[in-house]
Design a protein around this motif. Structure first.
Motif, short mmCIF file in Angstrom:
data_model
loop_
_atom_site.label_atom_id
_atom_site.label_comp_id
_atom_site.label_asym_id
_atom_site.label_seq_id
_atom_site.Cartn_x
_atom_site.Cartn_y
_atom_site.Cartn_z
N VAL A 73 16.38 1.95 -1.25
CA VAL A 73 17.25 0.78 -1.29
C VAL A 73 17.15 0.07 -2.64
O VAL A 73 18.16 -0.35 -3.22
CB VAL A 73 16.90 -0.19 -0.15
CG1 VAL A 73 17.64 -1.51 -0.30
CG2 VAL A 73 17.23 0.45 1.20
N ALA A 74 15.94 -0.05 -3.16
CA ALA A 74 15.74 -0.77 -4.41
C ALA A 74 16.24 -0.01 -5.64
O ALA A 74 16.72 -0.61 -6.60
CB ALA A 74 14.25 -1.10 -4.58
N ASP A 75 16.14 1.33 -5.59
CA ASP A 75 16.34 2.12 -6.81
C ASP A 75 17.59 2.98 -6.82
O ASP A 75 17.95 3.52 -7.87
CB ASP A 75 15.12 3.02 -7.05
CG ASP A 75 13.82 2.25 -7.19
OD1 ASP A 75 13.89 1.07 -7.61
OD2 ASP A 75 12.77 2.82 -6.88
N ASP A 76 18.27 3.16 -5.69
CA ASP A 76 19.37 4.12 -5.66
C ASP A 76 20.52 3.60 -4.80
O ASP A 76 20.80 4.10 -3.71
CB ASP A 76 18.89 5.47 -5.15
CG ASP A 76 19.77 6.62 -5.61
OD1 ASP A 76 20.95 6.37 -5.90
OD2 ASP A 76 19.27 7.76 -5.68
N ALA A 77 21.22 2.58 -5.34
CA ALA A 77 22.33 1.98 -4.61
C ALA A 77 23.44 2.99 -4.35
O ALA A 77 24.11 2.94 -3.31
CB ALA A 77 22.88 0.79 -5.39
N GLU A 78 23.65 3.93 -5.28
CA GLU A 78 24.68 4.95 -5.11
C GLU A 78 24.40 5.80 -3.87
O GLU A 78 25.31 6.10 -3.08
CB GLU A 78 24.76 5.84 -6.35
CG GLU A 78 25.80 6.93 -6.23
CD GLU A 78 25.73 7.95 -7.38
OE1 GLU A 78 26.69 8.73 -7.52
OE2 GLU A 78 24.72 7.98 -8.10
N LYS A 79 23.14 6.20 -3.70
CA LYS A 79 22.78 7.02 -2.54
C LYS A 79 23.00 6.25 -1.25
O LYS A 79 23.54 6.79 -0.27
CB LYS A 79 21.32 7.47 -2.67
CG LYS A 79 20.83 8.30 -1.50
CD LYS A 79 19.38 8.72 -1.66
CE LYS A 79 19.21 9.74 -2.77
NZ LYS A 79 17.84 10.31 -2.80
N VAL A 80 22.58 5.00 -1.22
CA VAL A 80 22.73 4.19 -0.02
C VAL A 80 24.21 4.04 0.34
O VAL A 80 24.61 4.22 1.49
CB VAL A 80 22.08 2.81 -0.19
CG1 VAL A 80 22.37 1.92 1.02
CG2 VAL A 80 20.57 2.95 -0.37
N ASP A 81 25.03 3.73 -0.65
CA ASP A 81 26.46 3.53 -0.39
C ASP A 81 27.11 4.82 0.11
O ASP A 81 27.92 4.79 1.05
CB ASP A 81 27.15 3.07 -1.67
CG ASP A 81 28.63 2.74 -1.44
OD1 ASP A 81 28.90 1.78 -0.70
OD2 ASP A 81 29.48 3.45 -1.99
N ILE A 86 24.24 14.28 -4.74
CA ILE A 86 23.24 13.34 -4.26
C ILE A 86 22.37 14.04 -3.21
O ILE A 86 22.87 14.46 -2.16
CB ILE A 86 23.91 12.10 -3.65
CG1 ILE A 86 24.79 11.39 -4.68
CG2 ILE A 86 22.85 11.14 -3.10
CD1 ILE A 86 25.65 10.29 -4.10
N GLU A 87 21.10 14.20 -3.51
CA GLU A 87 20.18 14.83 -2.57
C GLU A 87 19.65 13.80 -1.57
O GLU A 87 19.15 12.73 -1.97
CB GLU A 87 19.00 15.45 -3.32
CG GLU A 87 19.40 16.48 -4.38
CD GLU A 87 19.87 17.79 -3.77
OE1 GLU A 87 19.52 18.04 -2.59
OE2 GLU A 87 20.56 18.55 -4.46
N VAL A 88 19.74 14.10 -0.28
CA VAL A 88 19.32 13.17 0.76
C VAL A 88 18.47 13.90 1.79
O VAL A 88 18.88 14.95 2.31
CB VAL A 88 20.53 12.51 1.46
CG1 VAL A 88 20.08 11.74 2.70
CG2 VAL A 88 21.27 11.59 0.51
N ASN A 89 17.31 13.36 2.10
CA ASN A 89 16.47 13.84 3.20
C ASN A 89 16.60 12.85 4.35
O ASN A 89 16.27 11.67 4.20
CB ASN A 89 15.01 13.95 2.76
CG ASN A 89 14.80 15.05 1.75
OD1 ASN A 89 15.32 16.15 1.90
ND2 ASN A 89 14.06 14.77 0.69
#
Length: 332
Positions: free
Chosen positions: A228-236, A36-39
């Motif tokens: 938030v709308a498109d990537d629940a996995e990243k948020v979690d 999961i890429e996160v900035n």
């Protein structure tokens, strides 16, 4: 509820610093088997950096399958702007920028700390808020410094129209106060400690605790609306990292100060010196504040302030911009 006192590091760094704190090798993967890429944006102080410093040191990004790139900013509004353009996925804001998620420009995904570092300060010889009438007052607009200045003037029956307001970035305020180019400022520690080295008789006219019965000064982490709308996995995944880092910080404050100092290239003593200016929350405390309605009360009160200050057209249900339920669920 236990609130442990800890502090800001230094609040004066530029936009350019970009550090990779990757979790590319040997770690867990996302649900789809990929990294999961996160900035992630931050402000280089204890509030804005401590959890990221912990995540890097403790391998939390790697544990949750995240490859995180962190970028330094001078304030929260710039990060919210970067969230809107997609240059950031997550960022950190102080209380003065809460009007931005309240106005729909981002989502608050986690509370972080309660700030106690803000002050209205003035040059020697200015003895009261009323003495600021007609004086030059510097402020970093849209920040907690702006917020405490507005509240302080209101308490004295004044508005910003009664002073000569000078919008400035934080490093410029340090210079302007130190050299006597402005009469006063709405600003914060630890940067004010640098000013006091040059102006030891600097007068403190107001501080956060003067208003704590009516308004809180929480800090928080925010996410872009699209994330938030498109990537629940990243948020979690990010929330799990933040929760674990919050608990580590609460249990290992001395180590966290050292990690934060190293992350920002500061002396540990400089970070520790501001320990009285922040109340640190662990994940369970943040859960409790969310579930018992305290955060809704805080966010409603803050919105009333922003409406009165002309920054927000109207207050909305805090659930529209604070994802408290998701934060709690990430710990289950």
């Amino acid at each position: 509820m236990r609130l442990t006192r800890k502090t800001f590091g230094a609040a004066f760094a530029g936009l350019a610093l970009v550090l990779s704190v990757g979790a590319c090798s040997g770690g867990a993967s996302g649900a789809d088997g990929g990294t999961i890429e996160v900035n992630f944006g931050y402000i280089p102080d204890f509030n804005g950096t401590s959890l990221l410093a912990i995540a890097q040191d403790q391998g939390l990004w790697e544990k949750h399958g995240i490859d995180a790139t962190t970028s330094s900013f001078t304030n929260g509004p710039l990060q919210v702007q970067a969230l809107g353009t997609g240059d950031l996925d997550f960022g950190y804001i102080g209380p003065g920028a809460f009007w931005l998620p309240a106005s729909g420009q981002a989502k608050i995904v986690a509370l972080n700390t309660l700030g106690r570092a803000d002050r209205v300060v003035a040059q020697p010889g200015i003895e009261s808020v009323e003495d600021l009438a007609g004086k030059t007052v510097a402020v970093p607009e849209g920040t907690s410094g702006d917020m405490i200045l507005t509240l302080t003037l209101q308490q004295a029956g004044m508005t910003k129209d009664d002073v000569e307001l000078v919008p400035m970035e934080p490093p410029a305020i340090v210079s302007a106060l130190s050299s006597g180019q402005v009469d006063a400022a709405g600003f914060w520690y630890p940067a004010l400690a640098t000013v006091k080295e040059q102006v030891p008789d600097l007068v403190e006219l107001a501080q956060n605790t003067d208003f704590e019965e009516t308004i809180a000064f929480p800090t928080a982490f925010v996410a872009g609306n699209d994330v938030v709308a498109d990537d629940a996995e990243k948020v979690d995944a990010v929330l799990k990292v933040l929760r674990e880092a919050m608990d580590y910080r609460a249990d290992h404050l001395d180590e966290t100060i050292a990690l934060t100092a190293d992350f920002n290239g500061l002396e540990a003593a400089d970070v520790e010196a501001d320990a009285a200016n922040v109340d640190v929350l662990d994940a369970q405390e943040a859960d409790a504040l969310t579930q018992d309605g305290t955060t809704d009360t805080w966010l409603t009160g803050m919105q009333e302030y922003f409406v009165d200050a002309g920054q927000l057209p109207e207050a909305v249900d805090p659930a529209e911009f604070y994802l408290g339920d998701q934060f709690v669920q990430a710990g289950e």
